[in-house]
Write a protein that holds these residues in place. Structure first.
Motif, short mmCIF file in Angstrom:
data_model
loop_
_atom_site.label_atom_id
_atom_site.label_comp_id
_atom_site.label_asym_id
_atom_site.label_seq_id
_atom_site.Cartn_x
_atom_site.Cartn_y
_atom_site.Cartn_z
N ASP A 179 -30.30 16.69 0.03
CA ASP A 179 -30.57 16.99 1.58
C ASP A 179 -29.20 17.43 1.79
N ALA A 180 -28.72 17.67 3.20
CA ALA A 180 -27.28 18.33 3.68
C ALA A 180 -26.17 17.17 3.51
N ASP A 181 -26.82 15.87 4.09
CA ASP A 181 -25.64 14.72 4.19
C ASP A 181 -25.25 14.24 2.60
N GLU A 182 -25.95 14.64 1.86
CA GLU A 182 -25.57 14.50 0.22
C GLU A 182 -24.66 15.42 -0.42
N ILE A 183 -24.66 16.35 0.21
CA ILE A 183 -23.84 17.36 -0.15
C ILE A 183 -22.25 16.88 -0.51
N ALA A 184 -22.18 16.33 0.81
CA ALA A 184 -20.72 15.60 0.84
C ALA A 184 -20.23 14.89 -0.17
N LYS A 185 -21.02 14.41 -1.09
CA LYS A 185 -20.66 13.64 -2.25
C LYS A 185 -19.96 14.39 -3.12
N TYR A 186 -20.54 15.67 -3.24
CA TYR A 186 -20.02 16.57 -4.34
C TYR A 186 -18.79 17.84 -3.47
N VAL A 208 -23.07 24.48 -6.35
CA VAL A 208 -23.94 23.83 -5.30
C VAL A 208 -24.50 25.18 -4.52
N ARG A 209 -25.70 25.33 -4.59
CA ARG A 209 -26.25 26.46 -3.96
C ARG A 209 -27.14 26.05 -2.50
#
Length: 803
Positions: free
Chosen positions: A120-127, A90-91
């Motif tokens: 988007d920022a919220d989706e980063i939490a999935k990873y 993730v970058r």
């Protein structure tokens, strides 16, 4: 002990062993690799081992992607695992420019073959559920990269090369490298000498010392780099899936899981340090004293980004040397000078790059070229001037900007100005905005407002001033300082025959004639482009691009055969160059010279030695912008006086200074190809639609391959497109689409101010190259319509050039 080999590789880190393995795969098994300690005992063993896909260069993306495809398969291929962790990456983007960059890199991914999504920022939490994303605008998710164990990786490739017949000698320090009398090389070791046809400097932190034995000044700096590893983290113990590797410009760090702890690697943005200035040959598998207090600002930011990191104690600190070059890319390719001395060193992320660097350098050594464009890693992209203080200043800056985006047009200011023409201060006072090219300061555009350039992937504050520069050239006369040209005198009774043998279009046959000609590989690919002017029967004046100064001189000198009566001299620093071009250029110059500048006496594509403003000048009637004009090649000490005289004479005709931004706009309106963009070592002259610059009467290098390319048909074909762009032009390496799939790649682009259109070059599958074909090109986040054009948009019959 081996005493003779086809190839001797000096150095047993990831880069040297990667080459060892891939040379064996290419069929060169008579190889010996010599290492003073054990394999990996230099900077490889302590590396963190990240292997990212995300990178803003197609060449580098191809190199990285190959590694991530190879490393998971090494156990199957060699019987020894590489310790691969395919956890993805993730970058993080914290500015709008970084989001634009993400879209550009996503396009590169489609060309190189790796998958990437922008979320988007919220989706980063999935990873990655443990990141604080409060200041994050977007994340670039790369799914199939990860990290690898450097020790296991290197030894797996070593086993693969050994199994194919290669030999490795450890605990045998190389003491010297000397040219042998028969054209081979003598590698002197503690256990005796090895005579070899090819020698490779893969000496890592010692590569500048090793290079010095043969007179090569290797531009590397050993930088001190830290990473820390925490004790086991309960939240990670409870997880079944490994976290992706995070790269964050906010804390200038990479952040990843290391077993069940957290690993943070810091690239400090100020106060970075060189190390190993007086490196000992006994330095082996050692670390340097950590300096954690100095790293505290970035460690605190890492705690903000990854709060778990701040909740657990540090178990281990690694402080070791990594090499950096002035531009951050490694050195892989031939060193200038005597044949068959190769570089494979200078990597700052060598674990990721070792496999790909080895593959493509092996192709170059075995076949005379690689299948990808190697210009970005060619050691000859630097001159001797790039070593020493220049290298140190650039390397420190490159290290500190590891996670800082340089938007298009922006460059590091360290060590500047370094090479300047006699006009530098004068043009700077007139508002010139400069770019650095091969150490030279070269004008991009003139800033009348004094605000400087607003760097962006999109059109910014230079757009209108560049339009005015183009208008002045197209309607009146413009002057441009192009002193940075590489310049060579080729003289002697055998000079004409030499050029006919070495270049595809040969030497001009008439006195004063000018030819555009190319040096090709044996397979007909384009190595270099030169403009050659015949000044006398035995005197030719050759010009090539600034960045090719060392490379093209090396190509010419290595092509010279024993007994050939030809002398090649690099006179780049002796002459300044003024481009005086536009419909009023003749009116401007005729009062400054006694020479007859009319068409009957000074035709297009001819050159003469004349006096201009009382200075001896090599005057060439050529124009890269497609207008009536001359290049005035002036002794450097006379350049300012000639410029002043040209400016005064041009004022009644509306003379204006212009820069390379305007030049690029006008050259692309004229459909002129660019070396390094439309023409690279991946492309034949037939594919580049440059057949008119091939003289089949001569028996030149690459002739048979060029003929085959014409007879058998091309793999890809150059096209010239108008593009329905919004607020950004194609830059090169954007994917081109048709029928719902990627069918090609852009090579360069720009806005044509005179014709009012965005224009681009690209290579596509031949069935999509017909004029009128409708395509799409992905520019940043937009899929733009494009149309293949049949001819240049500006002056397709060259009437203005012949005016």
């Amino acid at each position: 002990m081996t005493t003779h080999a086809r190839v001797c590789i000096v150095g047993g880190g990831a880069m040297g062993v990667g080459l060892f393995y891939h040379l064996a795969l290419e069929g060169w098994t008579d190889i010996v690799l010599v290492e003073k300690g054990e394999l990996t005992s230099g900077s490889t063993w302590h590396a963190a081992g990240q292997c990212p896909h995300f990178i803003g260069s197609l060449t580098m993306a191809q190199i990285h992607f190959y590694g991530t495809e190879l490393y998971p398969k090494l156990e199957e291929l060699t019987g020894q695992a590489a310790g691969w962790h395919g956890c993805g990456g993730v970058r993080l983007a914290i500015t709008d420019d970084e989001v634009d960059w993400f879209h550009y890199v996503k396009g590169i991914g489609k060309l190189a073959g790796f998958d990437m999504d922008i979320v988007d920022a919220d989706e980063i939490a999935k990873y990655h559920p443990f990141l604080n994303v409060d200041n994050v605008k977007a994340g670039a998710i790369t799914y199939n990269d990860g990290h690898v164990d450097p020790y296991q990786l290197t030894n797996a490739m070593a086993k693969g090369g050994r199994d194919l017949g290669g030999k490795i000698q450890v605990r045998n320090r190389v003491l010297d490298i000397k040219p042998a009398p028969d054209g081979e090389w003598e590698v002197v070791t503690e256990k005796g000498s090895i005579i070899c046809e090819h020698v490779v400097n893969a000496a890592g932190s010692y590569c500048d010392i090793v290079g010095g034995w043969t007179g090569h000044k290797v531009p590397i700096t050993n930088m001190l780099h830290h990473y820390v590893v925490t004790e086991a983290v309960q939240e990670l113990i409870e997880r079944d899936v490994e976290l992706p590797v995070v790269r964050d410009p906010y804390c200038s760090s990479y952040l990843r899981q290391e077993q069940k702890g957290i690993l943070i690697g810091i690239y400090e943005t100020t106060g970075s340090k060189e190390c190993l200035e007086d490196i000992s040959w006994d330095f082996e598998s050692e670390l340097l004293p950590p300096e954690l207090e100095r790293l505290e600002p970035w460690l605190l930011k890492a705690c903000e980004r990854f709060p778990l990191f701040g909740e657990y104690g540090i178990k281990r600190t690694v402080a070791g040397a990594i090499t950096h070059t002035p531009d951050g890319n490694f050195l892989a390719g031939p060193a200038p000078g005597r044949d068959n001395y190769w570089m494979c060193c200078g990597a700052s992320i060598g674990i990721s790059q070792g496999g790909g660097a080895g593959k493509y350098l092996a192709q170059w050594m075995v076949h005379g070229q690689a299948e990808i464009n190697m210009a970005e890693v060619d050691p000859r992209r630097f001159g001797d001037w790039a070593a020493g203080d220049y290298c140190l200043a650039k390397s420190l800056t490159d290290y500190e900007h590891m996670y800082v985006l340089l938007t298009p047009g922006d460059q590091h200011e360290a060590a500047r100005p370094f090479r300047t023409s006699a006009l530098y201060e004068k043009l700077k006072a007139k508002g010139a905005v400069f770019q650095e090219t091969f150490g030279w300061e070269r004008v991009k555009w003139f800033d009348g407002e004094g605000t400087g350039e607003d760097y962006s992937f999109r059109r910014t504050n230079w757009f209108d001033p560049v339009a005015n520069e183009c208008k002045a050239v197209r309607e009146g006369v413009g002057v441009l300082d192009l002193t940075s040209f590489a310049k060579y005198d080729i003289t002697g009774a055998g000079a004409e025959a030499f050029l006919d043998r070495v270049t595809a279009n040969g030497a001009p046959k008439r006195a004063g004639g000018i030819t555009l000609t190319h040096i090709l590989t044996g397979d007909g690919m384009i190595e270099a482009e030169m403009t050659v002017t015949r000044l006398a029967d035995d005197h030719f004046y050759a010009l090539s691009g600034a960045t090719a100064e060392v490379k093209d001189f090396d190509l010419l000198t290595k092509a010279k055969q024993d007994g050939e009566e030809v002398e090649i001299t690099n006179i780049t620093d002796d002459y300044g160059v003024l481009v005086v071009t536009g419909p009023k250029s003749r009116d401007t110059l005729e009062g400054l010279t006694d020479a007859d500048l009319t068409n009957s006496s000074f035709r297009w594509l001819t050159g003469q030695q004349i006096d201009v403003a009382c200075a001896p000048v090599r005057a060439l009637r050529v124009s890269y912008v497609g207008e009536l004009g001359w290049e005035l090649h002036v002794p450097m000490d006379k350049l300012e006086a000639v410029y002043d005289a040209v400016w005064e004479a041009g004022e009644p005709h509306g003379i204006a200074d212009f820069g390379t931004y305007a030049m690029n706009s006008m050259r692309i309106e004229k459909a002129y190809r660019g070396m390094g963009a439309e023409m690279t070592n991946e492309i034949t002259l037939i594919e580049a639609d440059m057949e008119r610059f091939v003289d089949l009467k001569n028996d030149f290098t690459g002739k048979q391959a060029t003929q085959r390319s014409k007879q058998e048909g091309t793999r890809i074909q150059l096209i010239y497109m108008t593009v329905d762009a919004k607020d950004a032009e194609a830059r090169g390496n954007e994917p081109i689409f048709a029928d719902g799939r990627v069918i090609g790649v852009s090579t360069s682009g720009g806005y044509g101010y005179t014709v009012g259109k965005s224009i681009a070059f690209g290579y596509v599958e031949p069935q999509y190259a017909a004029p009128g074909t409708e395509l799409e090109i992905e520019i940043l986040s937009s899929r733009c319509s494009a149309r293949v054009e049949a001819e240049p948009l500006w002056d397709p019959k060259n009437e203005r050039l012949r005016a």
